[in-house]
Each structure stands twice: as C-alpha cells, then as structure tokens.
Design an enzyme around this catalytic site. Sequence first.
Site, PDB file in Angstrom:
ATOM      1  N   SER A 104       1.146  -1.078   0.564  1.00 14.82           N
ATOM      2  CA  SER A 104       0.066  -0.099   0.322  1.00 14.82           C
ATOM      3  C   SER A 104       0.915   1.561   0.339  1.00 14.82           C
ATOM      4  O   SER A 104       1.849   1.481   0.844  1.00 14.82           O
ATOM      5  CB  SER A 104      -0.775  -0.236   1.244  1.00 14.82           C
ATOM      6  OG  SER A 104      -1.747   1.501   0.869  1.00 14.82           O
ATOM      7  N   SER A 160      -6.201   1.877  -2.039  1.00 21.36           N
ATOM      8  CA  SER A 160      -6.542   0.440  -2.407  1.00 21.36           C
ATOM      9  C   SER A 160      -6.993  -0.305  -1.494  1.00 21.36           C
ATOM     10  O   SER A 160      -6.079  -1.112  -1.180  1.00 21.36           O
ATOM     11  CB  SER A 160      -5.696   0.364  -4.217  1.00 21.36           C
ATOM     12  OG  SER A 160      -6.679  -0.844  -4.760  1.00 21.36           O
ATOM     13  N   GLY A 384      -0.121  -6.105  -2.416  1.00 20.23           N
ATOM     14  CA  GLY A 384       1.368  -6.919  -1.887  1.00 20.23           C
ATOM     15  C   GLY A 384       1.326  -7.165  -1.238  1.00 20.23           C
ATOM     16  O   GLY A 384       1.018  -7.394  -0.147  1.00 20.23           O
ATOM     17  N   GLU A 386       2.281  -7.887   2.040  1.00 21.97           N
ATOM     18  CA  GLU A 386       2.780  -6.927   3.622  1.00 21.97           C
ATOM     19  C   GLU A 386       3.071  -7.604   4.771  1.00 21.97           C
ATOM     20  O   GLU A 386       2.569  -8.505   5.089  1.00 21.97           O
ATOM     21  CB  GLU A 386       1.834  -5.642   3.839  1.00 21.97           C
ATOM     22  CG  GLU A 386       1.852  -4.642   2.475  1.00 21.97           C
ATOM     23  CD  GLU A 386       0.391  -3.918   2.751  1.00 21.97           C
ATOM     24  OE1 GLU A 386       0.906  -2.422   2.062  1.00 21.97           O
ATOM     25  OE2 GLU A 386      -0.128  -4.194   3.264  1.00 21.97           O
TER      26      GLU A 386
END
Length: 988
Positions: A104, A160, A384, A386
């Site tokens: 993010s 997002s 992605g 994380e």
Amino acid sequence: MAEHESLEFGKADFVLLDTVSMEEFMANLKLRFEKGRIYSYIGEVVVSVNPYRAMNIYGRDTIEQYKGRELYERPPHLFAIADAAYKAMKRRNKDTCIVISGESGAGKTEASKYIMQYIAAITNPNQRAEVERVKNMLLKSNCVLEAFGNAKTNRNDNSSRFGKYMDINFDFKGDPIGGHINNYLLEKVSGWLGFHIICVFHLQLLSGAPDSLLHSLHIKKDPKAYTYIKIGGQIKTSINDNADFKAVADAMKVIGFTGDEIQTVYKILATILHLGNLTFGVDGDVTLIENTKQVSVIRDLLSTKEENVEKALLYRTVATGRDVIEKQHTTQEASYGRDALAKAMYERLFCWIVGRINDIIEVKNYDARIHGKNTVIGVLDIYGFEIFQNNSFEQFCINYCNEKLQQLFIQLVLKQEQEEYQREGIPWKHIDYFNNQIIVDLVEQQHKGIFSILDEACMNVGKVTDEVFLQGLDVKLAKHAHFSSRKLSPTDKSLEFDRDFRIRHYAGDVAYSVVGFIDKNKDTLFQDFKRLLYNSSNPVLKGMWPEGKLRITEVTKRPLTAATLFKNSMILLVENLASKEPYYVRCIKPNDVKSPLLFEHERCRHQVEYLGLLENVRVRRAGFAYRQTYPRFLQRYKMISEFTWPNHDLPSDKEAVKKLLQGCRFDHDVAYGKTKVFIRTPRTLFSLEEQRAEMVQRIILFLQKVWRGALARRRYRRMRAALIILQAYRRYKVKSYIREVNRRFKNVQSMKDYGRHVKWPTPPKVLRKFEETYICFLWWWAWTLIKGLSPEETLQVRAKVACLEALKSQRADLGLQRDWEGNYLRDSPDTASSFTLISSMLQRKDKFMRVLFSCNVRKINRFHKTENRAVLITDRHLYKMDPLRQYKPMKSIPLYNVTGMSISSGKDQLVVFHTKDSRDLVVCLQGMVPANESRIGELVGTLLSHFKRLPPVSLLVPSSLLVSLMFPLVFLYPFGSLAPSGFPPGVP
C-alpha cells in the site's frame, strides 16, 4: 539494454549488475531514486519507486517517444512495458497481461492509470466515435473504482482496498472495443487501520457535495461527526475533495449510471455513516436503540419501514425445524450486527458498481467470424506482500495471493527462459530457486491446507472459537517445515499461546494472529438484514440483495466462506494470467513519510525481498545477462568493427556478429543461437557500449563534415544555376528589347514626322541605366528636322528652344507658334524710316553688330505714370527711345550693366530690366502690340540664345510671383520686391 542513460544514473537494468547481491541491488536502486530515475528494468520487468512528487514524464511527447519502440530502445518507463504488451497483442495476436504489485502506497494505482492512459493514447488513430466512447468509459471507470474502492489511511491518501483485474478487448485493428473488470475486495471487515468501509468517496461526499444533497441525506460536512470515520482515523480531508466529487459524479454519468442509481449510491453511503452512529443500551433485560432519530433517518434512506429497521437491528429470526423464533440481541450482538450490515452494504455496493460498469463496457454483438479475432490486454492491480505487527485474516489472504502470483511469476520467467534457450539451441542449465509451491499447498490444499482447516472449524456445531481453530492447525500441520506456533515452538517467545502462528513465506517469516479468523470467514450478515434490504421500495437497492426474497425456512444451504471464495477467485485469476503472455510492474514505497528525498534502506530492502526481485535477477542472470537478435545487435554495434561498418559482405548477420565479437576478443564470453547472440557477463556489454560511444562521436563528426560539405555544394549549385538562369533571362530580355526597338523604328526615315509618333518601348530593368538612349533618337529626329533650315531660321529655332527650356510651363502663351521677327520697329511701315535712321547712327556710334530685339513699349515710372517709349536691344546696349521724337535715344544701358530680367507668370507683357546701379527699367509690351501676339517669350528666347547660357529649370510659381531670369543665374522674386527703386506692389 536500455539506451540513452548514462552510468551516472546507475544501471538501468539490474540484470547488468557486476555482482548479484542485495547490497549491489539496493545501492543501484537508491542511486537511481536519488537521480530522479524512478523506473528500472529486470529484463522485461519494470521496477517502479514511488517518487512522491509530480514528474513531467507522462505527457504526449513522452508517449510519442515510446510508441512502437522496442523495450530496450528507450530508458525504463511504464510506457515501454505497456507498448510491449500492446505490440505483442497486435502483432502476434496474443492475449497479454500486465501484473502490477506492491504494498500500500507504492504507487500501484497510479501505475495502472498511466498504463491505461498510454493504451488509450496510442489506439484509434482514425478517431472512430465508438472507439473513443469505449476508451472514455474505460478511463472513467478507473476514476469511479478508485473513489469507491480506495480509502484514506494513515499511510496512504489513496490506499487501494481491493484487487482489480481489468480485461481490455481489442478488435483486429488494435482498437479497444470493450472490457471486463474483476474485483477482489478483501477489507470488508475491520482491518489494520479500522473500518475501511469508509471509502475516499465518503470524504468527497462530505466535503464536495452541495448543501441541498447533504440535507436530503441527513448528513453534515464535519467528518468528525461520524463514528466510523473517527475509528478509522480517516478524518483528513483535501482541498481537492470538491473537484473530485464533481469528477466522480460526472464520470458515473459518462459511464451510463442513471440519476436514480447515482442517488441510491449516495443514500447507501449516507446509511453507512448513520449506522456507525447508532448506539445500543439496556433497559432491564431489553436491548434498545438509544438514538432512535437515527433509525428514522436510516428508514428514509433505505425506503423501508421504521419498525422493520429497528426489528432487524435488535432481533434475529431463527428457524428451528418448522418453528420460527425471534431471538433478542444483546448490546454486543446488536453492535456486531450493525457493523456487519454496514460492511456488507459497502461490499455489495462496490460489487454492484463493478457489475454495472461491466454491463456497460462489455463487448456486445461481436462475431469473430465477421469482425476478426478479439484479443485482450489484462491489467492486474493487486495488493502486495506486507508484514505488520498484528497480521490479520485479511493480510493472510493478501500474502497467500502474492504467494500464488510469485509462483506463477517464477514459473513463467523460468519457462520463458527455458523455451528461449531451446529455440535458440543453447544448452539449458538447471537453475536453483525457491519453489514456493509448498507454501501455496500449505494454504490451499484440500483437507490439509489452512483454508480447509478454517472452513471445518466454522462448520462445527456449537460455539467455535479462534483458539479451537489454532488447535486444529497445530494438530494437522505440526510436521510442516513452513508452519510453527507457540505450542509447536515453546521457546519462541515472539509468538503468543493460543493466538499466533507463523508461516515461512518466500519473502520472509510472518506471524499471524488468529483473532477474528472464524468471524471473518463466516457469512456474518444475519438473514434479517438481507430481507430488510430486499423489501425496500427502492428498486436499485432491492436488486442488490436478491437472496433476501427467501423466507427464513427456505434458507438451508450454507453459503461459501470468505476463505473459499477468495481461494477460488485466486485460482481462476492465476489460470487466467497463465493463459496470457505476462508483463510485470513491481512497485516499491521508498519511505513512510511520503518524502520525495528520503530512501529508507531497510524498508526498501524488505520490499525487494517480498517482491522476489533479487530472485528474479538471479533467474535472469543464471545463464546469459543479455541477448539480442543479430540484425539489431549489428545495428547498434556495427561501427566498432571495420568488417561490419558501414555494411558487411559476409554470408549472414550471424557471421558478421561473430567477426565483430572476435575482433573485440569477446568470443569466449558469448554464445550464438539461431537468431540471437547471448552475452554472459555485463562487463562485456559495457565494454561494447564504451567502444560504441567512442565511435559514435567520430561518426557524428564525420557525418557533420560530409553533410556540411553537401549543403555547401548544394548551395553553390543552386546559386550557379540561378545565376545562369538570370543571365540567360537578361540576355533574352535585352535581345527582345533591341528587336522591338528595331521593329518599331525600322522605317522612321520614310515617315512624315520621322517617327515622332512612335512610342519608345519600356526597357528591361537591366537596361534602365541606358534609358537615355532614347535621347539619341530625339537628337537624330531634331537634326533631321533642322538640317534643312536657313541660318535665320536656325537662330529663331534656337531662341524658341531657349525660351521653352527657361520658362517651360510657367507661362501659358510664349508665342512659339508664330515667326519671331525680332526687330519689329524696322519692319513696321509707320516707324521704319525714322527708326532705321536712328539705328544706323547708333551702330556707327556704338559699333554693335546686330539688333536683337526692338519694340514699342509703355514705360512705367516710380510715380505710377506711364509713357509711350520704345526699346532697342543690340548685342552691346539696351536703348530707351522716345517714339514721339523720331525715336530719339533717351537712355543707353550697356548690356554688361544689365544684371537680370524679370517677367510675371500671368498674361501681361510686363518686363523689368535690372541694372547694377539699381535703376531698373520697367516696361510693358502689352499696350503696344495686339493682345494675341505675346512677345515676352521672343524677348526671353532671343536674349538667352544670344548669350548661349541656359538658366536652371525654374519651378512653377503662382501668378503673384515673377520669374527672374538672371545672367548667369535665375531667381524668383515676389512681385513687390522687383522694385528696388521704390515701385509699389500691384503695378499692372
């Protein structure tokens, strides 16, 4: 290799690093970030670092630089990967996809927007209206999806909260004709920063909507007035919210949302805000709503009955066999149900918006047999990998998604490498890499994976807790090498008993908390809420909840869990991506404070590990670092060798490349495939680049010299040709002029007027300075006329010419049309005898040779008195005579004492003779001669011709001025000034 970037900006392609290590990778990444180069390559993968500032590298000029170019021909850029995907789709008729991943705030959403912008810019060159409409809707859909799917968080203003995969359909000409969007909305439950059911558009609505709309929705502009916003920590608004609200509203209209649908969207968003402000209390054993006014507002927004809203919030209908009972909620259960309703409404709204957009942009009435094959470019913008302090169910799903994509990525990269080696006939060398299939199986394997264990726990009868789920994991995964918990590893104090478990991902170890796993995996929305929303009188809202039409006794089938739904969607996504030719964009977030200058080394290092970038470099570098087709390799490096510059005469390009590399002594570090040359180490490539740069400078100087010489020769040839043409044209004009003159004046000798009426032709410009040649003809013409004249006639002609030259058009009547007798007193019968006697006497006395002029005059004295007199002008003297006394001389003035003569420009015969002693003689010839016989011109012409001195050309003066003809000069005097002896002005 990416061209046009100096090594001062670092290596544009990480494959060309001297040594493949994390330290080298990070140093190169940091250098490029600090130099403003936010894009790099790993082969055909783009690495993007969020610059946190506006950059002027996305305009129309930049688009033109990358349009139709090969990936390595320009510096790394998103446009290069977008163009590569588009070319593969259009030229090879292959479906392609672009996978964008990162954590993010790394810039995934912006990257997808720029890729869409590029594809829209390079398509539809013929400006077909339908294609432009489709392009516009595809671009506008991004705007709408961002507004409703993104959230403002403490880490990112436009975070997002969903994964998005968009297929763009193209016709056989390469123009977009439609599309389809798949969304992967995870954070429908409370996540790591509170309630992400508060989307960006919530804040835009509060800040940017007109007051009338806010009043109809019963909401205020103050974000702090709403609990969900405060819990999520998302109270920061923007000065752009007003413009953004209008942009989103306009985009929805452009896409095709109706007015009623847009109003329903506003009402649902407002309902979510009002639900967050509902509070519950207890009156004895009864649970009740403390702020009942909110219920009335929610009822109005949902277009349903107030008692139904209150009942759904406070009670739950349960079917036990054929019996139906109503179970009252506790305050905790009511709050849980309220939050579940808000989250479900947000999720259902977002999915409905995606579905509505798909209905509008999908390809309709397309027949491949008629219109040609329909090809696709897919764009995947997905969350992605994380790691946080307290990783929840959502983060577990996100990391599972990245495991799937990483597995696909490595497989496809290895597959592409292996296939290329096989095609080129290069021996394939086995590459050791981390195969994360074991981790994917750990999560999704049937009956043994974490998702299956979680679903089993959710299906158990009785109260199931998160601790029970963790116990199941400990039992079934105790021997798995990539799973551990505090129970399985008692010495690991970083894990809590009955709460945490750890998975060893490809990107690192991640500890997850099982708190909330059970609740988030279940369908937590009570059926009462579904029936409430289905029974709304708003048809749009009703259509979002079709399952609400079932009665409580008909609801028997257990819905799929969140884990199963997400797993199935990921499997379908990976299968879809595997069927296409993939291109990758890996996004990196350089710091947490959104600074364009700060590069946090450790943070970026973790992201490089999570994204598997170093693994990607190793796979790409396992064999050969660089490969290129023979023609393109020659095109770039042929100037290095004398055998290949400017063109080679060898049997093939492959032989020419071999000759070039052998001459550079690099043949030990290369391999020759069927169509490509493979270079093993980056140092060889850099050496080639250095030699090329040196030769390019010399070639440029040589080309400049040749070109300047060519330009000079071309200018000389043009000037010489122009001069030849000009000279030929001049000769032509001169000859034409001479021929025309000869034609016109050929027979002038036989003409009556000797060609006087013939018009002299206009000479060309080159002969303008010889225009006086016309005077030669006039001389000849004049000579022809006067050559037959007697001496007396010749003198008279000369006098008339002198008079005409002196007076020109200053007097109207000069007497040129009559004979000039000159000695009028001698020729007059009345005066001839007496005048002849006096004239003879004066000739003997003063020895003059001839009489120039004689005439009776009327003398005017200084007292305005007039008397009859006569004047005799000889070649020596001017005599004043008295006609009444037999022309007795009264005064004799030697001509050398006469300084000038003045006449007027009128019709009078007034003459003034100026003398040195200023005793001027003023006479008027008019009184003594007929009015039609002007003798002024004769007098002037005779004197001038006698003295043979022509005065300068006098200007035409008014009749109030006199023309002064001086010997040797001519002056113009006012009439009154001609009387130095005191003659007053106005003398007639």
